[in-house]
Motif scaffolding. Structure first.
Motif, PDB file in Angstrom:
ATOM      1  N   TYR A 177       0.863  -1.194   0.000  1.00  0.00           N
ATOM      2  CA  TYR A 177       0.000   0.000   0.000  1.00  0.00           C
ATOM      3  C   TYR A 177       0.893   1.236   0.000  1.00  0.00           C
ATOM      4  O   TYR A 177       2.085   1.190   0.363  1.00  0.00           O
ATOM      5  CB  TYR A 177      -0.927   0.011   1.220  1.00  0.00           C
ATOM      6  CG  TYR A 177      -0.235   0.360   2.509  1.00  0.00           C
ATOM      7  CD1 TYR A 177      -0.168   1.673   2.980  1.00  0.00           C
ATOM      8  CD2 TYR A 177       0.392  -0.640   3.263  1.00  0.00           C
ATOM      9  CE1 TYR A 177       0.491   1.980   4.155  1.00  0.00           C
ATOM     10  CE2 TYR A 177       1.047  -0.333   4.437  1.00  0.00           C
ATOM     11  CZ  TYR A 177       1.092   0.980   4.892  1.00  0.00           C
ATOM     12  OH  TYR A 177       1.757   1.276   6.046  1.00  0.00           O
ATOM     13  N   THR A 178       0.303   2.359  -0.408  1.00  0.00           N
ATOM     14  CA  THR A 178       0.984   3.659  -0.359  1.00  0.00           C
ATOM     15  C   THR A 178      -0.003   4.694   0.151  1.00  0.00           C
ATOM     16  O   THR A 178      -1.174   4.694  -0.243  1.00  0.00           O
ATOM     17  CB  THR A 178       1.497   4.090  -1.737  1.00  0.00           C
ATOM     18  OG1 THR A 178       0.410   4.116  -2.666  1.00  0.00           O
ATOM     19  CG2 THR A 178       2.577   3.150  -2.245  1.00  0.00           C
ATOM     20  N   SER A 179       0.458   5.588   1.014  1.00  0.00           N
ATOM     21  CA  SER A 179      -0.382   6.647   1.574  1.00  0.00           C
ATOM     22  C   SER A 179       0.466   7.899   1.746  1.00  0.00           C
ATOM     23  O   SER A 179       1.323   7.973   2.625  1.00  0.00           O
ATOM     24  CB  SER A 179      -0.954   6.207   2.930  1.00  0.00           C
ATOM     25  OG  SER A 179      -1.650   7.262   3.536  1.00  0.00           O
ATOM     26  N   GLY A 180       0.223   8.880   0.860  1.00  0.00           N
ATOM     27  CA  GLY A 180       1.007  10.117   0.915  1.00  0.00           C
ATOM     28  C   GLY A 180       2.407   9.965   0.349  1.00  0.00           C
ATOM     29  O   GLY A 180       3.162  10.940   0.314  1.00  0.00           O
ATOM     30  N   ILE A 181       2.764   8.764  -0.085  1.00  0.00           N
ATOM     31  CA  ILE A 181       4.062   8.471  -0.703  1.00  0.00           C
ATOM     32  C   ILE A 181       3.779   7.870  -2.077  1.00  0.00           C
ATOM     33  O   ILE A 181       2.954   6.954  -2.209  1.00  0.00           O
ATOM     34  CB  ILE A 181       4.888   7.496   0.143  1.00  0.00           C
ATOM     35  CG1 ILE A 181       5.130   8.067   1.544  1.00  0.00           C
ATOM     36  CG2 ILE A 181       6.209   7.186  -0.540  1.00  0.00           C
ATOM     37  CD1 ILE A 181       5.985   9.318   1.571  1.00  0.00           C
ATOM     38  N   GLN A 182       4.482   8.345  -3.104  1.00  0.00           N
ATOM     39  CA  GLN A 182       4.229   7.884  -4.468  1.00  0.00           C
ATOM     40  C   GLN A 182       5.295   6.885  -4.889  1.00  0.00           C
ATOM     41  O   GLN A 182       6.497   7.086  -4.646  1.00  0.00           O
ATOM     42  CB  GLN A 182       4.219   9.075  -5.422  1.00  0.00           C
ATOM     43  CG  GLN A 182       3.885   8.719  -6.856  1.00  0.00           C
ATOM     44  CD  GLN A 182       3.888   9.935  -7.768  1.00  0.00           C
ATOM     45  OE1 GLN A 182       4.142  11.056  -7.319  1.00  0.00           O
ATOM     46  NE2 GLN A 182       3.612   9.704  -9.036  1.00  0.00           N
ATOM     47  N   TYR A 183       4.822   5.772  -5.515  1.00  0.00           N
ATOM     48  CA  TYR A 183       5.762   4.812  -6.090  1.00  0.00           C
ATOM     49  C   TYR A 183       6.056   5.251  -7.524  1.00  0.00           C
ATOM     50  O   TYR A 183       5.163   5.273  -8.381  1.00  0.00           O
ATOM     51  CB  TYR A 183       5.166   3.400  -6.074  1.00  0.00           C
ATOM     52  CG  TYR A 183       6.053   2.362  -6.698  1.00  0.00           C
ATOM     53  CD1 TYR A 183       7.212   1.926  -6.062  1.00  0.00           C
ATOM     54  CD2 TYR A 183       5.743   1.814  -7.952  1.00  0.00           C
ATOM     55  CE1 TYR A 183       8.033   0.971  -6.643  1.00  0.00           C
ATOM     56  CE2 TYR A 183       6.555   0.859  -8.533  1.00  0.00           C
ATOM     57  CZ  TYR A 183       7.697   0.447  -7.877  1.00  0.00           C
ATOM     58  OH  TYR A 183       8.524  -0.497  -8.450  1.00  0.00           O
ATOM     59  N   HIS A 184       7.326   5.597  -7.802  1.00  0.00           N
ATOM     60  CA  HIS A 184       7.671   6.182  -9.094  1.00  0.00           C
ATOM     61  C   HIS A 184       9.075   5.732  -9.491  1.00  0.00           C
ATOM     62  O   HIS A 184      10.040   5.847  -8.702  1.00  0.00           O
ATOM     63  CB  HIS A 184       7.630   7.711  -8.994  1.00  0.00           C
ATOM     64  CG  HIS A 184       7.963   8.415 -10.264  1.00  0.00           C
ATOM     65  ND1 HIS A 184       7.170   8.377 -11.392  1.00  0.00           N
ATOM     66  CD2 HIS A 184       9.046   9.189 -10.594  1.00  0.00           C
ATOM     67  CE1 HIS A 184       7.708   9.092 -12.345  1.00  0.00           C
ATOM     68  NE2 HIS A 184       8.871   9.592 -11.897  1.00  0.00           N
ATOM     69  N   ASN A 185       9.186   5.200 -10.738  1.00  0.00           N
ATOM     70  CA  ASN A 185      10.480   4.786 -11.297  1.00  0.00           C
ATOM     71  C   ASN A 185      11.210   3.824 -10.361  1.00  0.00           C
ATOM     72  O   ASN A 185      12.386   4.002 -10.032  1.00  0.00           O
ATOM     73  CB  ASN A 185      11.371   5.993 -11.609  1.00  0.00           C
ATOM     74  CG  ASN A 185      10.871   6.770 -12.816  1.00  0.00           C
ATOM     75  OD1 ASN A 185      10.177   6.234 -13.688  1.00  0.00           O
ATOM     76  ND2 ASN A 185      11.204   8.063 -12.855  1.00  0.00           N
TER      77      ASN A 185
END
Length: 288
Positions: A177-185
């Motif tokens: 899960y992610t909350s307020g944090i972005q999964y990117h690259n």
């Protein structure tokens, strides 16, 4: 030749015709005298007797005055017919039917109201869940000006579809899960500066023991700074003996002050030795 019987004597007043002919209603009643019929013929034919109406039985006696005719009774008005029992029963049946329909309409309205209230409560619960998932402040907080702080955290798990480094992760399915944090690259992107706890765990596993080096590294990048900065690192040698299967866990965790737009990544020495089960290999952080 003898005079015929029944003929009026000389000087006597001729008798009027039969009663009802040529006489008024108010004239006095007259007596009827029988008139003798001619002698019976040999053929035995009979003739009816003829009567002459005389004013009185005795010519010298005064005739009594006829009593006035009684007046006809007034017609009796017809009494009103009583209502039949059948019509009364029909009225009662119609009344019961109307009452039943009214009660049915009332219960239908109550049922629809209860269903509407239940549906509205369900929609409110769904809105609350979606607001908490998307971290949208409820209406009460918007009215009072208070806003609940978003919990910034992320937990990503191993992805078997690996091709090259850094490691690629699964951000949504399973325990991820992610909350307020972005999964990117292939990394976790920090959108708000602060103090964060960063952790990573990797399970290495092989079918034969050799003398190669195992390394597990967590590092960060930032567009404002060139290159990358290592945050945590684990290296291992001589972790197995003999020609047999082996496994080794590598866990890293520490507290870091991160800036906005910091991007954190994980690197290993050899992808083929990593077990990518979600409970054995994962990566994450959360803000304190």
């Amino acid at each position: 030749m003898q005079p015929q019987q029944g003929r009026a004597a000389p000087g006597a007043r001729a008798a009027p015709g039969p009663a009802g002919f040529g006489r008024r209603k108010d004239e006095p009643s007259r007596q009827v005298r029988p008139v003798p019929l001619p002698p019976v013929q040999q053929n035995l034919n009979y003739y009816p007797q003829i009567f002459w109406v005389d004013g009185c039985a005795d010519a010298g006696a005064p005739c009594p005055t006829a009593a006035p005719a009684a007046p006809c009774p007034a017609p009796v008005p017809e009494r009103g017919r009583k209502p039949r029992n059948g019509s009364g029963g029909e009225r009662r049946s119609a009344g019961f039917l109307v009452m039943f329909l009214l009660i049915l309409v009332a219960f239908t309205g109550v049922g629809l109201s209860i269903f509407k209230i239940f549906h509205l409560e369900k929609e409110v619960d769904e809105l609350r869940e979606s607001a908490s998932a998307e971290h949208i402040p409820p209406a009460s907080q918007r009215l009072t000006g208070q806003r609940k702080e978003v919990r910034r955290a992320a937990h990503v798990t191993g992805n078997p579809a690996q091709q090259d480094l850094p490691l690629e992760w699964e951000p949504t399915s399973g325990h991820a899960y992610t909350s307020g944090i972005q999964y990117h690259n292939r990394g976790l992107l920090v959108s708000e500066p602060g103090l964060y706890f960063v952790y990573s765990k990797v399970l290495f596993r092989g079918s034969a023991c050799d003398s190669q080096l195992l390394s597990h590294v967590v590092y960060k990048r930032n567009p404002a700074s060139p290159g990358s900065l290592v945050l945590m690192e684990d290296k291992a040698t001589n972790f197995c003996t003999g020609q047999r299967m082996w496994a080794r866990n590598s866990y890293l965790g520490a507290l870091f002050k991160l800036r906005k737009m910091d991007s954190l990544h994980v690197n290993v020495s050899k992808i083929a030795l990593v077990n990518f089960e979600e409970s054995k290999t994962f990566f994450g952080l959360f803000k304190l």
